[in-house]
Design an enzyme around this catalytic site. Structure first.
Site, PDB file in Angstrom:
ATOM      1  N   TRP A 198       1.624   1.735  -3.428  1.00 38.12           N
ATOM      2  CA  TRP A 198       0.594   2.449  -4.211  1.00 38.12           C
ATOM      3  C   TRP A 198       0.803   3.956  -4.109  1.00 38.12           C
ATOM      4  O   TRP A 198       0.572   4.705  -5.063  1.00 38.12           O
ATOM      5  CB  TRP A 198      -0.818   2.089  -3.719  1.00 38.12           C
TER       6      TRP A 198
ATOM      7  N   GLU B  48       0.848  -1.207   0.000  1.00 40.15           N
ATOM      8  CA  GLU B  48       0.000   0.000   0.000  1.00 40.15           C
ATOM      9  C   GLU B  48       0.875   1.247   0.000  1.00 40.15           C
ATOM     10  O   GLU B  48       0.552   2.248  -0.641  1.00 40.15           O
ATOM     11  CB  GLU B  48      -0.954   0.018   1.196  1.00 40.15           C
TER      12      GLU B  48
ATOM     13  N   ASN C 160     -10.750   3.359   3.180  1.00 38.77           N
ATOM     14  CA  ASN C 160     -10.423   3.110   1.772  1.00 38.77           C
ATOM     15  C   ASN C 160     -11.491   2.305   1.032  1.00 38.77           C
ATOM     16  O   ASN C 160     -11.864   2.631  -0.098  1.00 38.77           O
ATOM     17  CB  ASN C 160      -9.074   2.392   1.675  1.00 38.77           C
TER      18      ASN C 160
ATOM     19  N   TRP D 291     -20.779  12.290 -19.517  1.00 34.36           N
ATOM     20  CA  TRP D 291     -21.107  12.545 -18.113  1.00 34.36           C
ATOM     21  C   TRP D 291     -22.396  13.343 -18.027  1.00 34.36           C
ATOM     22  O   TRP D 291     -22.696  14.158 -18.900  1.00 34.36           O
ATOM     23  CB  TRP D 291     -19.989  13.358 -17.437  1.00 34.36           C
TER      24      TRP D 291
ATOM     25  N   TRP E   2      -8.935   8.596  -8.044  1.00 34.76           N
ATOM     26  CA  TRP E   2     -10.195   8.899  -8.742  1.00 34.76           C
ATOM     27  C   TRP E   2     -10.153   8.403 -10.180  1.00 34.76           C
ATOM     28  O   TRP E   2     -11.136   7.879 -10.701  1.00 34.76           O
ATOM     29  CB  TRP E   2     -10.525  10.404  -8.665  1.00 34.76           C
TER      30      TRP E   2
ATOM     31  N   TRP F 233     -15.832  12.240 -12.598  1.00 32.44           N
ATOM     32  CA  TRP F 233     -14.972  11.933 -11.445  1.00 32.44           C
ATOM     33  C   TRP F 233     -14.321  13.180 -10.866  1.00 32.44           C
ATOM     34  O   TRP F 233     -13.971  13.223  -9.686  1.00 32.44           O
ATOM     35  CB  TRP F 233     -13.896  10.912 -11.830  1.00 32.44           C
TER      36      TRP F 233
HETATM   37  P1  FAD Z   1      -3.484   2.195   5.194  1.00 28.40           P
HETATM   38  O1  FAD Z   1      -4.292   1.095   4.622  1.00 28.40           O
HETATM   39  O2  FAD Z   1      -3.020   2.032   6.585  1.00 28.40           O
HETATM   40  O3  FAD Z   1      -2.240   2.389   4.205  1.00 28.40           O
HETATM   41  C1  FAD Z   1      -1.008   2.985   4.615  1.00 28.40           C
HETATM   42  C2  FAD Z   1      -0.638   4.123   3.707  1.00 28.40           C
HETATM   43  O4  FAD Z   1      -0.463   3.652   2.373  1.00 28.40           O
HETATM   44  C3  FAD Z   1      -1.692   5.199   3.614  1.00 28.40           C
HETATM   45  O5  FAD Z   1      -1.597   6.116   4.693  1.00 28.40           O
HETATM   46  C4  FAD Z   1      -1.393   5.836   2.260  1.00 28.40           C
HETATM   47  O6  FAD Z   1      -0.342   6.769   2.343  1.00 28.40           O
HETATM   48  C5  FAD Z   1      -0.923   4.635   1.441  1.00 28.40           C
HETATM   49  N1  FAD Z   1      -2.053   4.100   0.692  1.00 28.40           N
HETATM   50  C6  FAD Z   1      -2.952   3.173   1.085  1.00 28.40           C
HETATM   51  N2  FAD Z   1      -3.822   2.894   0.087  1.00 28.40           N
HETATM   52  C7  FAD Z   1      -3.461   3.671  -0.947  1.00 28.40           C
HETATM   53  C8  FAD Z   1      -3.969   3.846  -2.271  1.00 28.40           C
HETATM   54  N3  FAD Z   1      -5.002   3.137  -2.737  1.00 28.40           N
HETATM   55  N4  FAD Z   1      -3.360   4.734  -3.082  1.00 28.40           N
HETATM   56  C9  FAD Z   1      -2.293   5.446  -2.654  1.00 28.40           C
HETATM   57  N5  FAD Z   1      -1.757   5.310  -1.418  1.00 28.40           N
HETATM   58  C10 FAD Z   1      -2.342   4.446  -0.574  1.00 28.40           C
HETATM   59  N6  FAD Z   1      -5.066   8.663  -0.052  1.00 28.40           N
HETATM   60  C11 FAD Z   1      -4.494   9.798   0.386  1.00 28.40           C
HETATM   61  O7  FAD Z   1      -3.501   9.746   1.127  1.00 28.40           O
HETATM   62  N7  FAD Z   1      -4.984  11.006   0.001  1.00 28.40           N
HETATM   63  C12 FAD Z   1      -6.065  11.143  -0.806  1.00 28.40           C
HETATM   64  O8  FAD Z   1      -6.455  12.272  -1.141  1.00 28.40           O
HETATM   65  C13 FAD Z   1      -6.708   9.955  -1.245  1.00 28.40           C
HETATM   66  N8  FAD Z   1      -7.828  10.014  -2.016  1.00 28.40           N
HETATM   67  C14 FAD Z   1      -8.428   8.841  -2.423  1.00 28.40           C
HETATM   68  C15 FAD Z   1      -9.569   8.917  -3.248  1.00 28.40           C
HETATM   69  C16 FAD Z   1     -10.203   7.737  -3.660  1.00 28.40           C
HETATM   70  C17 FAD Z   1     -11.418   7.844  -4.554  1.00 28.40           C
HETATM   71  C18 FAD Z   1      -9.704   6.492  -3.251  1.00 28.40           C
HETATM   72  C19 FAD Z   1     -10.387   5.235  -3.685  1.00 28.40           C
HETATM   73  C20 FAD Z   1      -8.578   6.414  -2.465  1.00 28.40           C
HETATM   74  C21 FAD Z   1      -7.918   7.578  -2.040  1.00 28.40           C
HETATM   75  N9  FAD Z   1      -6.755   7.526  -1.240  1.00 28.40           N
HETATM   76  C22 FAD Z   1      -6.160   8.696  -0.838  1.00 28.40           C
HETATM   77  C23 FAD Z   1      -6.088   6.246  -0.963  1.00 28.40           C
HETATM   78  C24 FAD Z   1      -6.497   5.530   0.336  1.00 28.40           C
HETATM   79  O9  FAD Z   1      -7.891   5.460   0.433  1.00 28.40           O
HETATM   80  C25 FAD Z   1      -5.958   6.221   1.586  1.00 28.40           C
HETATM   81  O10 FAD Z   1      -4.569   6.445   1.452  1.00 28.40           O
HETATM   82  C26 FAD Z   1      -6.164   5.347   2.825  1.00 28.40           C
HETATM   83  O11 FAD Z   1      -7.524   5.068   2.996  1.00 28.40           O
HETATM   84  C27 FAD Z   1      -5.648   6.079   4.049  1.00 28.40           C
HETATM   85  O12 FAD Z   1      -5.924   5.370   5.212  1.00 28.40           O
HETATM   86  P2  FAD Z   1      -4.779   4.635   6.018  1.00 28.40           P
HETATM   87  O13 FAD Z   1      -3.659   5.581   6.281  1.00 28.40           O
HETATM   88  O14 FAD Z   1      -5.420   4.010   7.185  1.00 28.40           O
HETATM   89  O15 FAD Z   1      -4.300   3.527   4.984  1.00 28.40           O
END
Ligand code: FAD
Length: 468
Positions: free
Chosen positions: A269, A266, A332, A297, A373, A350
């Site tokens: 990602w 993650e 997420n 759209w 997005w 989007w």
């Molecule tokens: P954890 O599951 O604990 O993951 C650890 C870290 O990994 C996160 O803090 C983040 O930095 C990174 N990470 C995890 N999942 C993703 C992912 N899919 N893509 C990129 N990095 C990821 N994340 C943001 O930080 N900022 C945003 O503005 C953002 N917008 C999003 C919009 C949409 C529509 C979606 C589907 C996802 C988005 N995310 C965003 C990705 C993800 O949802 C969040 O990073 C995550 O939910 C943060 O919670 P966590 O720190 O508990 O994640």
């Protein structure tokens, strides 16, 4: 001879594992600086919810710096020039940021100030791998996540080891402005930050809690929004209160299993999103797949407002949107569900979702938000195919089977039995009445029918692909 330098804090609001700050301290006396730069950011200026976080984060940083944080709002070039003149400063250090407007601004500042005999040096403090270092063997950037991460990142140099906080010697000067002068707090913001300890100490504590009570069941638990298995480190990471290297290093000490591997991916990602943004600077506003420029759209402010405020009549979607508004965070799994519902069931662009998230998330991050997005909409690089449409009812039944998450954010549905919590419109009248619900009053009827709206999206996609 000891030098005098400015260390310009940006998205690295911490003292530990801060390579730019460490370097500045190693050569002499330092003036720690933060500049709120809405001028160059323009449409990418921080939203009010991010600004709330920033306010508290700057206060925490200032405290760690014994009050020696100089804050300004305005044009960085002018502020830096003025400070250099005032204090006979010869060197400026910063850690790199990767939003296109930041890269453009920093390049200009560097070019100009270098001609004025000011040395500028930048460092990497917020990514595990620089976007230009991870490329395919033919030299082009990866477009698909798995090879980017597994072949590119994991075969590259391992991430840098974190470094400890340096000892600071300050340039003597009373800060001219207070953090309050930046006017980062807006009374209209609903998001409650009381669940977070904002700042470097809070970030370290959050990491510690996650290592003790979350990661052991991360792989499975991360999909269940009512469970506590995600790290919630995202706003801390966005503002640089903790570095990805510190997190990577901490989890690398654990026994490598599926949970650790998945969590690291993650973070991968996040690296991928930054790589996409770096190599595609129009990512926040332009479809990566240009065929989506022809997508039909719908423009409907009423539907958009129902989605934004959590009044669509679909509980899993509404719970997510209310979580966003009241806490500045959304799980997420639910981000994917509300995203799919916006672009597929409602067929709204989007970019409306990207903008709303930007305004309301504490972790609003240009790279992660726009890449995610585009992924949800199906128009991104390594995107979920457009025809994969999340069904918010079955998603809810699978990932919130007891309706715990829904009941937390939609108290008006709290009396509904589990059987109907994901689709109240299917509940018989006596069940609704016993739960004190009249659809259309306490809770809305669905604003679109799920099955037909799904089909409408599929038809629009088939048309786009020339299959009808
Ligand atoms: P954890 O599951 O604990 O993951 C650890 C870290 O990994 C996160 O803090 C983040 O930095 C990174 N990470 C995890 N999942 C993703 C992912 N899919 N893509 C990129 N990095 C990821 N994340 C943001 O930080 N900022 C945003 O503005 C953002 N917008 C999003 C919009 C949409 C529509 C979606 C589907 C996802 C988005 N995310 C965003 C990705 C993800 O949802 C969040 O990073 C995550 O939910 C943060 O919670 P966590 O720190 O508990 O994640």
């Amino acid at each position: 001879m000891r030098k005098k330098s400015i260390f310009w804090f940006r998205q690295d609001l911490r003292l530990s594992d801060n390579p730019g700050l460490e370097h500045a301290c190693s050569i002499g006396d330092v003036l720690p600086l933060y500049i709120l730069d809405d001028i160059n950011a323009k449409e990418h200026a921080m939203g009010q919810v991010s600004k709330l976080w920033l306010h508290h984060s700057l206060n925490a940083l200032k405290q760690s710096l014994s009050g020696n944080l100089h804050v300004f709002s305005g044009n960085p070039l002018e502020i830096l020039q003025e400070l250099c003149k005032q204090h006979q400063i010869t060197d400026i250090y910063w850690n790199r940021t990767y939003e296109p407007w930041q890269i453009k601004r920093d390049t200009q500042i560097k070019e100009l100030l270098t001609t004025q005999n000011i040395q500028i040096q930048s460092f990497n403090a917020s990514l595990l791998w620089e976007p230009w270092d991870i490329k395919k063997s033919d030299g082009t950037p990866y477009k698909v996540f798995t090879p980017f991460y597994r072949k590119g990142c994991l075969n590259a140099q391992p991430p840098r080891q974190p470094i400890t906080a340096p000892k600071l010697n300050y340039i003597e000067s009373q800060p001219k402005h207070q953090i309050d002068d930046l006017k980062l707090l807006n009374p209209k913001v609903l998001a409650d930050h009381s669940a977070w300890v904002i700042g470097e100490n809070g970030a370290q504590k959050r990491l510690g809690d996650f290592l003790h009570h979350g990661i052991e069941a991360y792989k499975k638990g991360r999909d269940f929004p009512a469970m506590q298995n995600v790290s919630m480190l995202s706003p801390h990471l966005h503002f640089g209160e903790i570095s990805p290297n510190q997190i990577w290093e901490a989890v690398s000490h654990l026994e490598e299993d599926n949970n650790v591997d998945h969590f690291k991916s993650e973070l991968g990602w996040r690296e991928f999103s930054y790589s996409l943004l770096y190599h595609n600077p129009t990512l926040p506003h332009q479809n990566l797949q240009s065929k989506f420029d022809r997508f039909s759209w719908i423009e409907d402010p009423k539907l958009l407002s129902a989605w934004q405020t959590g009044h669509t009549g679909v509980p899993m979607v509404d719970a997510g949107m209310r979580q966003l508004l009241t806490t500045g965070y959304m799980h997420n799994r639910v981000r994917m569900i509300v995203g799919s519902y916006l672009v597929k069931n409602l067929m709204l662009d989007w970019r409306h979702g990207e903008k709303w998230f930007w305004e309301h998330l504490f972790d609003a991050d240009l790279a992660n938000n726009s890449a995610s997005w585009q992924w949800v909409a199906g128009c991104g690089a390594d995107a979920a195919p457009y025809f994969r449409i999340f069904n918010p009812i079955t998603q809810g039944q699978k990932f919130d089977p007891q309706g715990e998450y829904i009941r937390t954010y939609l108290p008006e549905l709290s009396q509904l039995p589990n059987q109907y919590i994901h689709s109240p419109w299917e509940a018989p009248p006596d069940v609704l009445s016993k739960a004190s619900i009249t659809l259309g009053e306490q809770y809305p009827n669905p604003i679109v029918e799920l099955k037909s709206s799904r089909q409408r999206a599929l038809d629009a996609f088939a048309k786009l692909s020339g299959r009808s």
